[in-house]
Design a protein around this motif. Structure first.
Motif, PDB file in Angstrom:
ATOM      1  N   ASP A  90      44.179  26.891  -6.529  1.00 24.30           N
ATOM      2  CA  ASP A  90      44.952  26.818  -7.768  1.00 24.30           C
ATOM      3  C   ASP A  90      44.524  25.626  -8.619  1.00 24.30           C
ATOM      4  O   ASP A  90      44.732  25.610  -9.826  1.00 24.30           O
ATOM      5  N   ASN A  91      43.938  24.601  -7.962  1.00 29.04           N
ATOM      6  CA  ASN A  91      43.505  23.407  -8.669  1.00 29.04           C
ATOM      7  C   ASN A  91      42.009  23.464  -8.941  1.00 29.04           C
ATOM      8  O   ASN A  91      41.225  23.902  -8.092  1.00 29.04           O
ATOM      9  N   SER A  92      41.610  23.002 -10.106  1.00 34.84           N
ATOM     10  CA  SER A  92      40.193  22.975 -10.448  1.00 34.84           C
ATOM     11  C   SER A  92      39.500  21.883  -9.654  1.00 34.84           C
ATOM     12  O   SER A  92      40.142  21.020  -9.036  1.00 34.84           O
ATOM     13  N   LEU A  93      38.186  21.923  -9.655  1.00 34.97           N
ATOM     14  CA  LEU A  93      37.417  20.895  -8.969  1.00 34.97           C
ATOM     15  C   LEU A  93      37.730  19.528  -9.560  1.00 34.97           C
ATOM     16  O   LEU A  93      37.795  18.521  -8.847  1.00 34.97           O
ATOM     17  N   TYR A  94      37.956  19.461 -10.877  1.00 39.46           N
ATOM     18  CA  TYR A  94      38.339  18.210 -11.533  1.00 39.46           C
ATOM     19  C   TYR A  94      39.621  17.656 -10.935  1.00 39.46           C
ATOM     20  O   TYR A  94      39.721  16.467 -10.614  1.00 39.46           O
ATOM     21  N   GLU A  95      40.633  18.513 -10.793  1.00 43.04           N
ATOM     22  CA  GLU A  95      41.932  18.071 -10.299  1.00 43.04           C
ATOM     23  C   GLU A  95      41.862  17.576  -8.865  1.00 43.04           C
ATOM     24  O   GLU A  95      42.633  16.703  -8.453  1.00 43.04           O
ATOM     25  N   VAL A  96      40.926  18.120  -8.080  1.00 44.42           N
ATOM     26  CA  VAL A  96      40.750  17.678  -6.691  1.00 44.42           C
ATOM     27  C   VAL A  96      40.002  16.350  -6.639  1.00 44.42           C
ATOM     28  O   VAL A  96      40.471  15.368  -6.059  1.00 44.42           O
ATOM     29  N   LEU A  97      38.834  16.301  -7.275  1.00 42.61           N
ATOM     30  CA  LEU A  97      37.987  15.113  -7.187  1.00 42.61           C
ATOM     31  C   LEU A  97      38.625  13.896  -7.833  1.00 42.61           C
ATOM     32  O   LEU A  97      38.475  12.774  -7.347  1.00 42.61           O
ATOM     33  N   SER A  98      39.334  14.077  -8.928  1.00 38.57           N
ATOM     34  CA  SER A  98      39.898  12.944  -9.656  1.00 38.57           C
ATOM     35  C   SER A  98      40.971  12.211  -8.864  1.00 38.57           C
ATOM     36  O   SER A  98      41.349  11.083  -9.215  1.00 38.57           O
ATOM     37  N   GLN A  99      41.478  12.830  -7.785  1.00 38.04           N
ATOM     38  CA  GLN A  99      42.482  12.183  -6.942  1.00 38.04           C
ATOM     39  C   GLN A  99      41.850  11.273  -5.892  1.00 38.04           C
ATOM     40  O   GLN A  99      42.534  10.419  -5.312  1.00 38.04           O
ATOM     41  N   LEU A 100      40.553  11.426  -5.648  1.00 35.02           N
ATOM     42  CA  LEU A 100      39.887  10.699  -4.559  1.00 35.02           C
ATOM     43  C   LEU A 100      39.356   9.369  -5.069  1.00 35.02           C
ATOM     44  O   LEU A 100      38.155   9.090  -5.038  1.00 35.02           O
ATOM     45  N   THR A 101      40.258   8.516  -5.512  1.00 32.85           N
ATOM     46  CA  THR A 101      39.873   7.302  -6.230  1.00 32.85           C
ATOM     47  C   THR A 101      39.331   6.194  -5.335  1.00 32.85           C
ATOM     48  O   THR A 101      38.877   5.176  -5.838  1.00 32.85           O
ATOM     49  N   LYS A 102      39.361   6.378  -4.007  1.00 35.56           N
ATOM     50  CA  LYS A 102      38.794   5.385  -3.090  1.00 35.56           C
ATOM     51  C   LYS A 102      37.309   5.638  -2.811  1.00 35.56           C
ATOM     52  O   LYS A 102      36.648   4.810  -2.173  1.00 35.56           O
ATOM     53  N   LEU A 103      36.797   6.766  -3.271  1.00 33.34           N
ATOM     54  CA  LEU A 103      35.419   7.150  -2.951  1.00 33.34           C
ATOM     55  C   LEU A 103      34.405   6.097  -3.374  1.00 33.34           C
ATOM     56  O   LEU A 103      34.444   5.586  -4.496  1.00 33.34           O
ATOM     57  N   LYS A 104      33.468   5.811  -2.453  1.00 34.46           N
ATOM     58  CA  LYS A 104      32.333   4.959  -2.763  1.00 34.46           C
ATOM     59  C   LYS A 104      31.051   5.780  -2.910  1.00 34.46           C
ATOM     60  O   LYS A 104      30.110   5.349  -3.571  1.00 34.46           O
ATOM     61  N   SER A 105      31.046   6.956  -2.281  1.00 38.31           N
ATOM     62  CA  SER A 105      29.869   7.820  -2.342  1.00 38.31           C
ATOM     63  C   SER A 105      30.303   9.265  -2.544  1.00 38.31           C
ATOM     64  O   SER A 105      31.189   9.760  -1.837  1.00 38.31           O
ATOM     65  N   LEU A 106      29.697   9.933  -3.528  1.00 38.62           N
ATOM     66  CA  LEU A 106      29.987  11.337  -3.808  1.00 38.62           C
ATOM     67  C   LEU A 106      28.675  12.088  -3.987  1.00 38.62           C
ATOM     68  O   LEU A 106      27.848  11.705  -4.806  1.00 38.62           O
ATOM     69  N   ARG A 107      28.516  13.138  -3.201  1.00 40.75           N
ATOM     70  CA  ARG A 107      27.300  13.956  -3.291  1.00 40.75           C
ATOM     71  C   ARG A 107      27.715  15.424  -3.344  1.00 40.75           C
ATOM     72  O   ARG A 107      28.381  15.924  -2.435  1.00 40.75           O
ATOM     73  N   ILE A 108      27.342  16.102  -4.425  1.00 40.15           N
ATOM     74  CA  ILE A 108      27.624  17.527  -4.596  1.00 40.15           C
ATOM     75  C   ILE A 108      26.315  18.243  -4.872  1.00 40.15           C
ATOM     76  O   ILE A 108      25.595  17.894  -5.807  1.00 40.15           O
ATOM     77  N   SER A 109      26.005  19.238  -4.059  1.00 42.78           N
ATOM     78  CA  SER A 109      24.753  19.964  -4.244  1.00 42.78           C
ATOM     79  C   SER A 109      25.012  21.450  -4.466  1.00 42.78           C
ATOM     80  O   SER A 109      25.929  22.032  -3.897  1.00 42.78           O
ATOM     81  N   HIS A 110      24.205  22.044  -5.331  1.00 40.41           N
ATOM     82  CA  HIS A 110      24.225  23.476  -5.628  1.00 40.41           C
ATOM     83  C   HIS A 110      25.595  23.965  -6.086  1.00 40.41           C
ATOM     84  O   HIS A 110      26.105  24.969  -5.597  1.00 40.41           O
ATOM     85  N   LEU A 111      26.179  23.233  -7.025  1.00 41.08           N
ATOM     86  CA  LEU A 111      27.473  23.630  -7.566  1.00 41.08           C
ATOM     87  C   LEU A 111      27.289  24.806  -8.515  1.00 41.08           C
ATOM     88  O   LEU A 111      26.655  24.688  -9.558  1.00 41.08           O
ATOM     89  N   ARG A 112      27.852  25.924  -8.152  1.00 42.00           N
ATOM     90  CA  ARG A 112      27.748  27.127  -8.981  1.00 42.00           C
ATOM     91  C   ARG A 112      28.797  27.078 -10.090  1.00 42.00           C
ATOM     92  O   ARG A 112      29.948  26.730  -9.859  1.00 42.00           O
ATOM     93  N   ASP A 113      28.413  27.420 -11.303  1.00 37.47           N
ATOM     94  CA  ASP A 113      29.336  27.466 -12.441  1.00 37.47           C
ATOM     95  C   ASP A 113      30.023  26.122 -12.672  1.00 37.47           C
ATOM     96  O   ASP A 113      31.239  26.038 -12.845  1.00 37.47           O
ATOM     97  N   GLY A 114      29.243  25.049 -12.679  1.00 40.31           N
ATOM     98  CA  GLY A 114      29.808  23.739 -12.955  1.00 40.31           C
ATOM     99  C   GLY A 114      30.030  23.543 -14.445  1.00 40.31           C
ATOM    100  O   GLY A 114      29.315  24.103 -15.280  1.00 40.31           O
ATOM    101  N   PHE A 115      31.035  22.737 -14.793  1.00 37.49           N
ATOM    102  CA  PHE A 115      31.357  22.486 -16.192  1.00 37.49           C
ATOM    103  C   PHE A 115      31.518  20.987 -16.446  1.00 37.49           C
ATOM    104  O   PHE A 115      31.739  20.201 -15.522  1.00 37.49           O
ATOM    105  N   ASP A 116      31.415  20.615 -17.713  1.00 31.60           N
ATOM    106  CA  ASP A 116      31.595  19.209 -18.092  1.00 31.60           C
ATOM    107  C   ASP A 116      32.955  18.700 -17.649  1.00 31.60           C
ATOM    108  O   ASP A 116      33.112  17.543 -17.257  1.00 31.60           O
ATOM    109  N   LYS A 117      33.973  19.561 -17.677  1.00 31.60           N
ATOM    110  CA  LYS A 117      35.331  19.193 -17.280  1.00 31.60           C
ATOM    111  C   LYS A 117      35.371  18.745 -15.822  1.00 31.60           C
ATOM    112  O   LYS A 117      36.104  17.817 -15.462  1.00 31.60           O
ATOM    113  N   ASP A 118      34.609  19.400 -14.956  1.00 31.74           N
ATOM    114  CA  ASP A 118      34.559  19.020 -13.544  1.00 31.74           C
ATOM    115  C   ASP A 118      33.902  17.652 -13.369  1.00 31.74           C
ATOM    116  O   ASP A 118      34.398  16.800 -12.627  1.00 31.74           O
ATOM    117  N   LEU A 119      32.795  17.452 -14.045  1.00 29.47           N
ATOM    118  CA  LEU A 119      32.035  16.219 -13.899  1.00 29.47           C
ATOM    119  C   LEU A 119      32.815  15.008 -14.396  1.00 29.47           C
ATOM    120  O   LEU A 119      32.639  13.890 -13.900  1.00 29.47           O
TER     121      LEU A 119
END
Length: 233
Positions: A90-119
């Protein structure tokens, strides 16, 4: 402590009823349809999480919503997707990732149908030191949902200036330009002052415009261009 969970060890089995509070690093290898529902109960103190779907060629929907529950502990997240991945939550990738504010490293590969909103979720990850993003950054509000001029304009700028700990960026299959260029086909990229290196893969299409590369060079940022075969070697 490390732990690896394969598709054959589905959380629907008895392992799901157990709790492993000492496990800090978890790798999930997906061989079939899979949900990460329940991993917070099993592994409540995760600091590093790898979800590997790279071997799966089936078009499958995954619900990543539970990742938000790790906002206070997760320091490293790696999503090795298959290229057929689809968000089934129900939540977009943006809504999930934006909550992980402690992250020091983020790696996403082969994201299908990615949008500026997610990034743009990356803008909120102020502790991030390393970013690798392999996916498109097409305009969400032009491709999927209607938006007013201000909303579209905001989504077309990726402002990383608040990420004062960011040391390196790697981009593939998305398109950026300088603020002075403002192209409808590219997202404006603003980098933090301390960033010294950006790598982009040009095997599919240009990722950084000529104007942006010149601007970054002026700021003292080393811009590395690589091809897909370099990535695979």
């Amino acid at each position: 402590k490390n732990f690896m969970l394969s598709g054959e060890e589905s959380p629907t089995l008895k392992i799901r009823s157990r709790c492993y509070p000492d496990i800090k690093n978890l790798e999930i290898k997906i061989d079939d349809l899979y949900t990460i529902c329940g991993i917070k109960t099993m592994f409540p103190n995760l600091e590093e999480l790898i979800i590997d779907d790279s071997r799966n060629c089936c078009r499958t929907c995954y619900d990543l919503e539970e990742l938000k529950l790790f906002s206070s502990t997760l320091l490293s997240l790696e999503l090795n997707l298959s290229g057929q991945w689809m968000n089934g939550g129900d939540n977009s990738l943006y809504e999930v990732l934006s909550q992980l504010t402690k992250l020091k490293s983020l790696r996403i590969s082969h994201l299908r149908d990615g949008f500026d909103k997610d990034l743009k979720a990356v803008e909120k990850l102020i502790h991030l030191e390393s970013l690798t993003y392999d996916g498109k950054n097409d305009s969400y509000y032009e491709c999927v949902e209607e938006g007013d001029v201000n909303t579209i304009s905001e989504s077309r700028t990726l402002d990383l200036s608040r990420l004062t700990k960011l040391k390196s960026c790697v981009f593939t299959d998305c398109s950026f330009c300088a603020k002075s260029e403002r192209s409808q086909k590219s997202q404006v990229l603003v980098v933090p002052q301390q960033l010294k290196e950006i790598t982009y893969f040009n095997g599919r299409k240009p990722v950084l415009s000529e104007g942006l590369r010149q601007e970054l060079t002026t700021f003292g940022v080393v811009v590395k261009s690589m091809k897909d075969e370099d990535c695979n070697s």
